[in-house]
Design an enzyme around this catalytic site. Structure first.
Site, PDB file in Angstrom:
ATOM      1  N   HIS A   5      -6.251   1.918  -2.407  1.00  0.00           N
ATOM      2  CA  HIS A   5      -5.245   1.988  -1.347  1.00  0.00           C
ATOM      3  C   HIS A   5      -4.024   1.185  -1.805  1.00  0.00           C
ATOM      4  O   HIS A   5      -4.037  -0.046  -1.779  1.00  0.00           O
ATOM      5  CB  HIS A   5      -5.787   1.426  -0.037  1.00  0.00           C
ATOM      6  N   THR A  17     -12.956   6.167  -4.989  1.00  0.00           N
ATOM      7  CA  THR A  17     -13.555   6.688  -3.768  1.00  0.00           C
ATOM      8  C   THR A  17     -12.575   6.851  -2.607  1.00  0.00           C
ATOM      9  O   THR A  17     -12.853   7.610  -1.684  1.00  0.00           O
ATOM     10  CB  THR A  17     -14.685   5.761  -3.314  1.00  0.00           C
ATOM     11  N   GLU A  18     -11.423   6.149  -2.655  1.00  0.00           N
ATOM     12  CA  GLU A  18     -10.537   6.154  -1.476  1.00  0.00           C
ATOM     13  C   GLU A  18      -9.090   6.020  -1.932  1.00  0.00           C
ATOM     14  O   GLU A  18      -8.476   4.967  -1.778  1.00  0.00           O
ATOM     15  CB  GLU A  18     -10.911   5.018  -0.524  1.00  0.00           C
ATOM     16  N   LEU A  19      -8.527   7.086  -2.455  1.00  0.00           N
ATOM     17  CA  LEU A  19      -7.174   7.027  -3.006  1.00  0.00           C
ATOM     18  C   LEU A  19      -6.133   7.414  -1.975  1.00  0.00           C
ATOM     19  O   LEU A  19      -6.240   8.458  -1.326  1.00  0.00           O
ATOM     20  CB  LEU A  19      -7.072   7.961  -4.223  1.00  0.00           C
TER      21      LEU A  19
END
Length: 572
Positions: A413, A442-444
């Site tokens: 992030h 996993t969380e771009l």
């Protein structure tokens, strides 16, 4: 005289180039150069090296500690190191090195550049190391380095601090190729293999009429997204949302539907249907799914009813939840994030007074299903240096403990309007890769109000991630402005019709044009053999005669890390 010295120390304008060591008196052999606003600092004979360290006492806030104004240069990268020792307060403490930029309008921009979590006085001297790159897009007037982290009232020692200029950090091109030659070359070597086409023809075949077409039909590399289960399962705009996911991604992860507070907000009131309906829908379209997450140790995400449990009662409830959830999703998921963001929260360990309970959670999950891949998952480990080294140490601990850890989930992030520092991202990936474990992004997401600027940010970071040998998969943390935790400024599509933004067009151009392979050649020019450099995935080879496919000659194959040789015989 003292007041004049302090004013001179506080007013440090960021100009010029500074090479090498930046901090003064980092060994704390005196307190010269250091400031202790609102607290008291004394020399102490308990030291990491040399003769003295600095004792920080009288602290009323977690962020208070010895500080020093430093001169830094925009666009430069700096390595950071320091040692801290807790003198009380029990376990579960987080130690940090922080940078505070004072901007032209007197506002502040803070960056944690190194941290170490879940520490106690028994750990003795703790080494913190990291790095930072001075943002070139901020009007910085002064920069302060300081120690922080233990809770208010806790004394600590500080010693052997350093900030070292390592030179300019190029973040890549903002236009044109949006990446450097290294990423192009690395992607070619890492993500492609050769397709060696061999052709024979019967007598009388007019080679000028024959075309050989090689087409990639499916990519092997995982590109996915977080999915909002309520939107996915809905019957209105959810149809367009589902269609977009099915068309453009090959992996997915439920954003919230598999989290324990969603499944069981009140004790005994469980709902797995929300997640299971979505997972079955995704799998029916050939999309693989990650499980996120079995347990979340950050205090604010632990249900109220769970916080009333202790000891063996808590252990039993947690074990039953893990076993039941993994049983209900058995055969449906590829991965599980076991204990989410455990660097930044240790509620279960603290509640049970058991620092090693995080290892026990992995043992429970691994015993329930030894075939599923188990992950750590945390933030500030790739997008910045805040917890990178701490994460590496945790990965090495879990790997050494033999609890079934497969890989590292790296949340990415990036900050609001933060132009990703691609060199820094690569360095942090290199550091984490020292654990010898696969890394999944996993969380771009990136954030920029201007959609063209947002497109540049996404392309820079995607090229950097895709070109790194330790990265096995990349998942966006959402793509639609109506189902994205950061809103339109991070979105690839917007509105009820899911219209592509400039960022969305750029991302799909990478995923579906630049990073997919299609090749057509006239046989007269191709000859009896030629090679195509192709991205890994599924392929079809077709033979066309005057534009019409020749029946019975189509071949299908999967291209992996080894070259593939399709052989074609074209009859007369």
């Amino acid at each position: 005289m003292g007041k004049v010295w302090l004013l001179l120390l506080m007013v440090v304008v960021v100009v010029g180039e500074v090479r090498g060591a930046v901090l003064r008196n980092g060994g704390f052999e005196s307190l010269s150069g250091w400031d202790c606003w609102n607290i008291q600092c004394y020399l102490n004979s308990d030291r990491h090296s040399g003769q003295h360290s600095a004792l920080a006492t009288g602290r009323n806030n977690y962020w208070e500690g010895p500080s020093q104004m430093i001169q830094v240069s925009a666009g430069h990268s700096y390595d950071v190191s320091g040692w801290m020792k807790l003198l009380g307060g029990g376990g579960g403490q987080t130690l940090m090195l922080e940078i505070d930029y004072t901007l032209a309008d007197n506002s502040h921009h803070y960056e944690t550049v190194a941290s170490s979590s879940n520490k106690s006085p028994q750990d003795g001297w703790v080494h913190l190391s990291g790095a930072f790159t001075v943002p070139a897009n901020l009007d910085i007037r002064a920069t302060r380095f300081y120690f922080q982290g233990p809770k208010a009232g806790i004394q600590f020692l500080a010693d052997d601090a350093s900030v070292t200029d390592t030179g300019h950090s190029s973040s890549g091109s903002g236009s044109g190729s949006h990446g450097n030659s290294h990423s192009h070359s690395a992607i070619d070597q890492l993500r492609k293999s050769n397709i060696n086409v061999r052709i024979t023809t019967a007598a009388g075949v007019n080679k000028n009429d024959i075309t050989i077409r090689v087409t990639q039909t499916k990519k092997a590399f995982p590109f996915g997204t977080a999915v909002n289960s309520w939107k996915y399962n809905a019957n209105d705009a959810g149809g367009r949302y589902r269609d977009f996911i099915h068309k453009h991604f090959n992996w997915a992860v439920p954003e919230n539907a598999l989290k324990w507070p969603t499944i069981e907000p009140n004790r005994g009131q469980k709902n797995y249907d929300l997640a299971l309906n979505m997972i079955h829908g995704l799998k029916s379209h050939g999309i693989k799914v990650r499980g996120h997450n079995l347990v979340w140790s950050v205090d604010q995400f632990v249900q109220g009813w769970l916080k009333n449990l202790w000891g063996n009662d808590l252990r039993a409830v947690v074990k039953a939840h893990i076993q039941e959830t993994m049983q209900k999703t058995r055969g449906l998921l590829e991965h599980w994030d076991v204990n989410n963001e455990n660097l930044h929260g240790q509620w279960f360990q603290n509640q049970l007074h058991d620092p090693s309970y995080n290892l026990e959670l992995f043992r429970i999950a691994h015993a329930q299903d030894s075939g599923i891949k188990l992950f750590l998952n945390d933030y500030n480990v790739v997008a910045n240096w805040g917890s990178t080294n701490d994460y590496l140490q945790q990965a090495q601990q879990f790997k050494g403990a033999g609890v079934g850890l497969y890989g590292l989930g790296a949340q990415c992030h990036f900050g609001v309007e933060e132009d990703p520092d691609v060199n820094g991202v690569k360095q942090r990936l290199d550091r984490l890769a020292q654990a010898g474990l696969p890394i999944w992004v996993t969380e771009l997401d990136v954030v920029a109000q201007d959609e063209n600027r947002r497109a540049d940010f996404y392309e820079k970071v995607l090229r950097t991630l895709y070109s790194h040998p330790a990265v096995e998969g990349i998942l966006f943390w959402g793509f639609w402005d109506q189902a994205h935790w950061r809103g339109e400024a991070a979105a690839l599509v917007r509105g009820n019709n899911l219209d592509l933004t400039a960022a969305g067009r750029r991302v799909l151009d990478l995923l579906e044009r630049q990073w997919m392979t299609e090749d057509s050649r006239d046989l007269a020019h191709a000859g009896s053999s030629y090679s195509v450099r192709g991205f890994h995935g599924d392929y079809e080879v077709q033979v066309l005669n005057k534009g019409q496919e020749v029946a019975g000659l189509r071949q299908r194959f999967t291209l992996g890390t080894s070259d593939h040789t399709p052989t074609l015989h074209i009859p007369g």
